[in-house]
Design a protein around this motif. Structure first.
Motif, PDB file in Angstrom:
ATOM      1  N   CYS A  17      37.435  38.090  29.151  1.00 25.62           N
ATOM      2  CA  CYS A  17      38.232  38.333  30.997  1.00 25.62           C
ATOM      3  C   CYS A  17      37.823  39.419  31.983  1.00 25.62           C
ATOM      4  O   CYS A  17      38.061  40.192  31.876  1.00 25.62           O
ATOM      5  N   CYS A  18      37.189  38.943  32.456  1.00 23.32           N
ATOM      6  CA  CYS A  18      36.267  39.814  33.768  1.00 23.32           C
ATOM      7  C   CYS A  18      36.519  38.981  35.541  1.00 23.32           C
ATOM      8  O   CYS A  18      36.688  38.161  35.257  1.00 23.32           O
ATOM      9  N   TYR A  19      36.808  39.741  35.776  1.00 20.60           N
ATOM     10  CA  TYR A  19      36.364  39.264  38.037  1.00 20.60           C
ATOM     11  C   TYR A  19      35.275  39.927  38.241  1.00 20.60           C
ATOM     12  O   TYR A  19      35.014  41.377  38.144  1.00 20.60           O
ATOM     13  N   LEU A  20      35.428  39.117  39.961  1.00 15.20           N
ATOM     14  CA  LEU A  20      34.388  39.743  40.530  1.00 15.20           C
ATOM     15  C   LEU A  20      35.028  41.099  41.308  1.00 15.20           C
ATOM     16  O   LEU A  20      35.745  39.936  41.497  1.00 15.20           O
ATOM     17  N   GLY A  22      56.599  44.226  41.777  1.00 19.78           N
ATOM     18  CA  GLY A  22      56.018  46.072  40.702  1.00 19.78           C
ATOM     19  C   GLY A  22      54.565  46.275  40.733  1.00 19.78           C
ATOM     20  O   GLY A  22      54.134  45.804  42.202  1.00 19.78           O
ATOM     21  N   GLY A  23      54.460  46.691  40.205  1.00 17.44           N
ATOM     22  CA  GLY A  23      52.457  46.531  40.272  1.00 17.44           C
ATOM     23  C   GLY A  23      51.548  46.412  39.987  1.00 17.44           C
ATOM     24  O   GLY A  23      50.969  46.467  40.973  1.00 17.44           O
ATOM     25  N   LEU A  24      52.151  45.134  39.503  1.00 16.35           N
ATOM     26  CA  LEU A  24      51.283  43.376  39.998  1.00 16.35           C
ATOM     27  C   LEU A  24      51.608  43.257  41.092  1.00 16.35           C
ATOM     28  O   LEU A  24      50.622  43.002  41.320  1.00 16.35           O
ATOM     29  N   GLY A  43      42.052  36.329  47.153  1.00 16.65           N
ATOM     30  CA  GLY A  43      41.080  36.701  46.061  1.00 16.65           C
ATOM     31  C   GLY A  43      41.845  37.022  45.174  1.00 16.65           C
ATOM     32  O   GLY A  43      41.779  37.035  44.060  1.00 16.65           O
ATOM     33  N   ARG A  44      42.396  38.038  45.269  1.00 12.93           N
ATOM     34  CA  ARG A  44      43.343  39.031  44.215  1.00 12.93           C
ATOM     35  C   ARG A  44      44.524  37.995  44.077  1.00 12.93           C
ATOM     36  O   ARG A  44      44.497  37.922  42.741  1.00 12.93           O
ATOM     37  N   ALA A  45      44.905  37.347  44.269  1.00 12.06           N
ATOM     38  CA  ALA A  45      46.500  35.755  44.729  1.00 12.06           C
ATOM     39  C   ALA A  45      45.517  35.235  43.598  1.00 12.06           C
ATOM     40  O   ALA A  45      46.312  34.749  42.419  1.00 12.06           O
ATOM     41  N   SER A  46      44.926  34.355  43.311  1.00 16.32           N
ATOM     42  CA  SER A  46      44.184  33.457  42.803  1.00 16.32           C
ATOM     43  C   SER A  46      43.775  34.219  41.248  1.00 16.32           C
ATOM     44  O   SER A  46      43.615  33.940  40.086  1.00 16.32           O
ATOM     45  N   ILE A  99      48.110  45.246  48.004  1.00 11.55           N
ATOM     46  CA  ILE A  99      46.327  46.641  48.754  1.00 11.55           C
ATOM     47  C   ILE A  99      45.310  46.502  47.398  1.00 11.55           C
ATOM     48  O   ILE A  99      45.029  47.826  47.732  1.00 11.55           O
ATOM     49  N   ASN A 100      45.550  46.181  46.551  1.00 11.97           N
ATOM     50  CA  ASN A 100      44.063  46.477  45.291  1.00 11.97           C
ATOM     51  C   ASN A 100      44.888  47.895  45.202  1.00 11.97           C
ATOM     52  O   ASN A 100      46.048  48.285  44.662  1.00 11.97           O
TER      53      ASN A 100
END
Length: 158
Positions: free
Chosen positions: A8-11, A37-39, A20-23, A45-46
């Motif tokens: 698994c990877c993400y662009l 927490g950290g997730l 986008g991060r939420a998806s 904020i990425n």
């Protein structure tokens, strides 16, 4: 491209925006759970993708998701501290800041906790006073004393 494991990877372009991060995270969080927490920090904020996936859930999970263990936290959470981004439930920036302040390591996602707290709080207009108030009203929060100390140190710096 950022790889989470061999399968698994993400662009990186997808991770540039909040939704986008939420998806990206939505498919990793079990049904009925919320990112915290950290997730949650990564969603807000990425930065560096966390090595463990913090979630709010009463269930126990043993199977890693994309090579990362799920770390469930049992919390009684008022609905005003949960937000929905697309289809992902995530703790609010205020709750996330308090969660991170209570972490015992002084690190979050491999970064200094004071720096990430400052960035999160500044970006989403969370004050040290509101964090102090939330923590003070929840004295049984795991790491409560550590969290208050961290917020007070950050307040003194700012």
């Amino acid at each position: 491209m950022t790889c989470l494991d061999r399968s698994c990877c993400y662009l990186n372009e997808q991770a540039e925006g909040l939704y986008g991060r939420a998806s990206i995270v939505m498919s990793m969080v079990p049904y009925g759970a919320a990112a915290c927490g950290g997730l949650a920090l990564w969603v807000w904020i990425n930065g560096h993708f966390p090595d463990a996936l913090d979630i709010i859930s009463n269930s126990h999970f043993r199977t890693p998701v994309y090579g990362r263990p799920l770390r469930p936290h049992q919390r009684q959470l008022d609905a005003r501290y949960l937000m929905k981004l697309g289809r992902l439930w995530v703790t609010s920036p205020l709750w996330t800041a308090c969660d991170l302040a209570c972490e015992p390591t002084g690190q979050c996602n491999g970064e200094d906790i004071m720096a990430v707290l400052h960035e999160l709080m500044e970006r989403y207009h969370v004050s040290c006073g509101s964090c102090e108030a939330l923590l003070s009203s929840n004295p049984r929060w795991p790491g409560h004393a550590q969290g208050l100390d961290t917020i007070r140190r950050l307040k003194a710096i700012l």
